[in-house]
Write an enzyme that holds these catalytic residues in place. Sequence first.
Site, mmCIF file in Angstrom:
data_model
loop_
_atom_site.group_PDB
_atom_site.id
_atom_site.type_symbol
_atom_site.label_atom_id
_atom_site.label_comp_id
_atom_site.label_asym_id
_atom_site.label_seq_id
_atom_site.Cartn_x
_atom_site.Cartn_y
_atom_site.Cartn_z
ATOM 1 N N GLU A 1 1.157 -0.838 0.217
ATOM 2 C CA GLU A 1 0.121 -0.073 0.018
ATOM 3 C C GLU A 1 0.719 1.596 -0.333
ATOM 4 O O GLU A 1 0.319 2.459 -0.846
ATOM 5 C CB GLU A 1 -1.277 -0.016 1.635
ATOM 6 N N ARG B 1 -7.701 2.963 13.198
ATOM 7 C CA ARG B 1 -8.179 1.860 13.141
ATOM 8 C C ARG B 1 -8.166 0.930 13.988
ATOM 9 O O ARG B 1 -9.594 0.453 14.422
ATOM 10 C CB ARG B 1 -8.219 0.842 11.966
ATOM 11 N N GLU C 1 -10.534 -7.727 4.371
ATOM 12 C CA GLU C 1 -10.083 -7.668 5.537
ATOM 13 C C GLU C 1 -10.458 -8.395 6.284
ATOM 14 O O GLU C 1 -10.292 -9.364 7.609
ATOM 15 C CB GLU C 1 -9.485 -6.550 5.641
HETATM 16 N N1 MTE Z 1 -6.193 -11.499 -1.481
HETATM 17 C C1 MTE Z 1 -5.272 -12.421 -1.925
HETATM 18 N N2 MTE Z 1 -5.487 -12.590 -1.969
HETATM 19 N N3 MTE Z 1 -4.059 -10.966 -2.133
HETATM 20 C C2 MTE Z 1 -3.689 -9.960 -1.528
HETATM 21 O O1 MTE Z 1 -2.830 -9.307 -1.531
HETATM 22 N N4 MTE Z 1 -5.165 -8.124 0.338
HETATM 23 C C3 MTE Z 1 -6.091 -8.109 1.874
HETATM 24 C C4 MTE Z 1 -7.143 -8.434 0.636
HETATM 25 N N5 MTE Z 1 -7.012 -9.723 -0.311
HETATM 26 C C5 MTE Z 1 -5.004 -9.235 -0.223
HETATM 27 C C6 MTE Z 1 -6.033 -10.308 -0.164
HETATM 28 C C7 MTE Z 1 -6.245 -6.688 1.523
HETATM 29 S S1 MTE Z 1 -4.635 -6.125 2.815
HETATM 30 C C8 MTE Z 1 -7.103 -6.340 1.185
HETATM 31 S S2 MTE Z 1 -7.595 -4.427 1.727
HETATM 32 C C9 MTE Z 1 -8.448 -6.266 0.519
HETATM 33 O O2 MTE Z 1 -7.869 -7.326 -0.212
HETATM 34 C C10 MTE Z 1 -8.163 -5.251 -0.759
HETATM 35 O O3 MTE Z 1 -8.814 -5.908 -1.882
HETATM 36 P P1 MTE Z 1 -10.675 -5.194 -1.767
HETATM 37 O O4 MTE Z 1 -11.339 -4.467 -1.302
HETATM 38 O O5 MTE Z 1 -10.461 -6.389 -3.097
HETATM 39 O O6 MTE Z 1 -11.286 -7.121 -0.735
HETATM 40 N N1 HPA Z 2 -7.376 0.895 5.252
HETATM 41 C C1 HPA Z 2 -6.890 0.824 4.675
HETATM 42 N N2 HPA Z 2 -5.694 2.225 4.554
HETATM 43 C C2 HPA Z 2 -5.787 3.166 4.743
HETATM 44 C C3 HPA Z 2 -7.191 3.347 5.363
HETATM 45 C C4 HPA Z 2 -8.007 2.560 5.572
HETATM 46 O O1 HPA Z 2 -8.910 2.256 6.779
HETATM 47 N N3 HPA Z 2 -7.041 4.404 6.172
HETATM 48 C C5 HPA Z 2 -5.656 5.449 5.368
HETATM 49 N N4 HPA Z 2 -5.309 4.208 3.893
HETATM 50 MO MO1 MOS Z 3 -5.309 -3.728 3.330
HETATM 51 S S1 MOS Z 3 -4.309 -3.880 5.324
HETATM 52 O O1 MOS Z 3 -5.597 -2.613 3.210
HETATM 53 O O2 MOS Z 3 -4.140 -2.701 2.071
#
Ligand code: MTE
Ligand code: HPA
Ligand code: MOS
Length: 759
Positions: A227, A305, A708
């Site tokens: 990120e 958070r 998450e």
């Molecule tokens: N799943 C896979 N396979 N690979 C990833 O890197 N990242 C996680 C989750 N699931 C991740 C994952 C994290 S930290 C987040 S914030 C969300 O996926 C981001 O994707 P989304 O917003 O589509 O759920």
């Molecule tokens: N989640 C993930 N990344 C972020 C957030 C959050 O709530 N706020 C700022 N960056």
């Molecule tokens: Mo997920 S820790 O918000 O990339």
Amino acid sequence: MIKHIDAASHTRGESQYIDDMWQPADLLHAAVYASPVAHGKIVSIEMQDALKVEGVAAVFTAQDIPGRNQHGTIIQDDLVLADKDVHYIGEPVAVVVARTPEIARAGVKRVRMEVKESPGVFDAREAYAKGEIIGQPLTFTLGDVDSVWEKCAIVVAGSTETGGQEHAYLETQSARVIPLEGNTWRVYASTQSPTAVQKTIALMLNIPFPQVEVDVPRLGGGFGGKEDQATQWAAIAALSAWKLKRPVQIVLSRAEDVRMTGKRHPYSSDFKMGLSKEGKILAYEVKMYQNAGATADLSPAILYRSLFHATNAYYVPNVRAFAVSCRTNLLSNTAFRGFGGPQGMFVIEAAIAKAAEKLGMAKEEIQRKNLIKEGEMFSYHQQVNAPRAERTWDEAMQIYKISDIKKEIQAYNDKHYETKKGCAVMPICFGISFTTTFLNQASALVHIYTDGNISVSTNGVEMGQGVNTNLTEITARALGVRPERIKIESNNTKRTVNMSASAASACTDLNGNALLHATAQLCERLYTFAASELKLADKAKVAVVAEKVLYDGKETGWNWDKLIISGYLNRVDLSAHGFYATPNIAFDAKSNQGNAFAYHVFGTAIIEVTVDCLRGTYDIDAVKLVHDGGSSVNQLILRGQVEGGLAQGLGWMTLEEIKFNEKGLLLSNALASYKVPETYFMPDDIQVKFLEGVDNPASPFGAKAVGEPPLMYGIGVFFAIRSAMQTFSPNKTFAFNAPMTPERVLMELHGDYLKEVQR
Ligand code: MTE
Ligand code: HPA
Ligand code: MOS
């Protein structure tokens, strides 16, 4: 329902990551020299020996950066390359560029740095005591805890520790930078934040943003580790490319990645909880000390958070939650699935466990009694809307027959002396939206080609989580075409701009809604056109279903192909840009109050374990859960995310232990000394049920974000193991220290004895 659109190419090894893309003949490779000491002043950097290595093209340091030497997003304290001081072991100091990665690494071995060392601080509480904090401490307040303690039947207090966690994404941090004409640069990066990479490189090179094009085809996993922390490596490659006017790639080795990148934040916390004799939580106070490592990175947002989720899925009328980010001389810790939420939730679960012991009540009884209900408020003064904590709990208890589970455990434990079974129930509640309100925006760009096929660009980065599959489903449903028609493009800063990180579980919500905004415009134009062309009275009755153009549900004789080609010949615009900003959210960072989240995700898991109480080893027998996934865009993606998140949560609580020595050197510095869960560790019995008949107006087609939240089911395993240990040793008190490695189980059960015999 379609399968994950990358499933076939992933399993065949055909999916391309940065290092797999065809290499230009002139490509050079960069490797980084990192600080071997945790804290000190740089006296000199000696590069001559490195430059003498055959094939080394150049060595660069901070002195070579023409513009801003900075990649921090919240607080500007993250240097691309160390400047005057070093702040942790593993901090990038110099970059060696060479013909091959092997030669670059040989060059790195010959760089010498002289440092005037100063003492390092590695413990969060110690850093806090010394005033080494990042940003301001934060406090969330609801009701008035101080006036309530006296009225409580019992008050318990204690401390907890949770450890860090290595992201262990399959693709290590990588970037490739290609010079284009006239001081413009194409950057391929494995990042969750294409815009952050663009901006950092542009400011570093003193050029306008449009001169940096960042393209992200996909990530081999991010999990939050890309990120913010992907930016630095792309910037290092860009600096090298800019200096040499040659394409430069950096791909960290696993060892480099583990030793140079930040992890989940360890937390050290204190709690105090007051309850009525019936087990109602009346007051909860918590103080959390976050070990941020050396720089801010995302720590302040993560800290928030932790507070948002400090009361998990419970309603507590009186709360004081304090959290502070502490600067230490360790790797700079960063986002990791859950983003501080798991750390906050662990503490209240520990407090409830302690309260249950004191009240002589089952932990589940207190948990169930305090689950948040409609209209009740979180400590940030947002009223919960459509809570499904009780519903997922009750369905889980009913479907999986908790009373039978408990009876079986009891029967087993009566018969067995050295092994004991235990179980725990873990409810979860996770807020969906970036807690930094302005980040809740996304855009989409849709083009329909004259062959009827469709190109979709959004801000959503595919990192394995399946956002591209969801976006394919959404486009297909919105336009009424087959999914095979749709090509989800890479993320590219020239097609969609000003992207928030793909994070906060919000990719499908934000980008799916932006996409729907674009497809709605296309439908409007195409349906208006069809109505006029086919002489249909009411364009609102035109629809495309399964690629057939229907009027009032009846076939018109036109299909999608005909509609598109006719539209094109009649000069209908077949492209649309969509935009979405989450409505009705507002959080005031001054009062720490407000509607921070569009909605919350709920669920309940039952976790069963068997612990070998002589050896400390254990098996996770089963995880059975009920999850609120809304009506879901794609059930397969949903299930995959639940199981994957669960695995990471179980790992965080059990096997995964980050260890440093007293000088701040990472000891668990390889996947040989840091254990991540694999298939054999995972329970044979994983049962996942989704709430049925549930809607969610905030997301495309009523789904709910899923990325998450399921990680936090894993927290239950700690309490399941602890419960088995208590059955074995009812008179011992066990610390709330995670991870509960087999070694820790052994020491908690038999540490006194083992120390005795060692003497
Ligand atoms: N799943 C896979 N396979 N690979 C990833 O890197 N990242 C996680 C989750 N699931 C991740 C994952 C994290 S930290 C987040 S914030 C969300 O996926 C981001 O994707 P989304 O917003 O589509 O759920
Ligand atoms: N989640 C993930 N990344 C972020 C957030 C959050 O709530 N706020 C700022 N960056
Ligand atoms: Mo997920 S820790 O918000 O990339």
